[in-house]
Design a protein around this motif. Sequence first.
Motif, PDB file in Angstrom:
ATOM      1  N   ARG A  51      17.016   4.607   9.948  1.00 26.60           N
ATOM      2  CA  ARG A  51      15.951   5.466  10.469  1.00 26.60           C
ATOM      3  C   ARG A  51      15.076   6.002   9.328  1.00 26.60           C
ATOM      4  O   ARG A  51      13.848   6.058   9.435  1.00 26.60           O
ATOM      5  N   LYS A  54      12.925   3.065   7.986  1.00 24.73           N
ATOM      6  CA  LYS A  54      11.847   2.680   8.895  1.00 24.73           C
ATOM      7  C   LYS A  54      10.711   3.693   8.878  1.00 24.73           C
ATOM      8  O   LYS A  54       9.533   3.331   8.898  1.00 24.73           O
ATOM      9  N   SER A  55      11.044   4.973   8.821  1.00 24.53           N
ATOM     10  CA  SER A  55       9.998   5.990   8.832  1.00 24.53           C
ATOM     11  C   SER A  55       9.255   6.077   7.505  1.00 24.53           C
ATOM     12  O   SER A  55       8.140   6.586   7.448  1.00 24.53           O
TER      13      SER A  55
END
Length: 78
Positions: A51, A54-55
């Motif tokens: 996460r 990806k961010s």
Amino acid sequence: MLYISHETRLLTNIMQKTRKSFAKRFKVTAGGKILRRTPGRRHLMRHKTPRQLKSSVADKEMGAAMCKQIRYAISAGL
């Protein structure tokens, strides 16, 4: 007739230089937004969650407080 010296003419035409350190780190979009890179993408990636990775791929928009200073520093080159 008013005489204007050569030095005075040169001083009135001085342009502000682009701050290259700002130009490297920020990008001005066609709409006028200022984007910056997300930190933490150089190394130690396997310790970050999917996460987080990806961010951090996308560029982030700068806050309004710094936009005026950044736009002034980059404006000479645009």
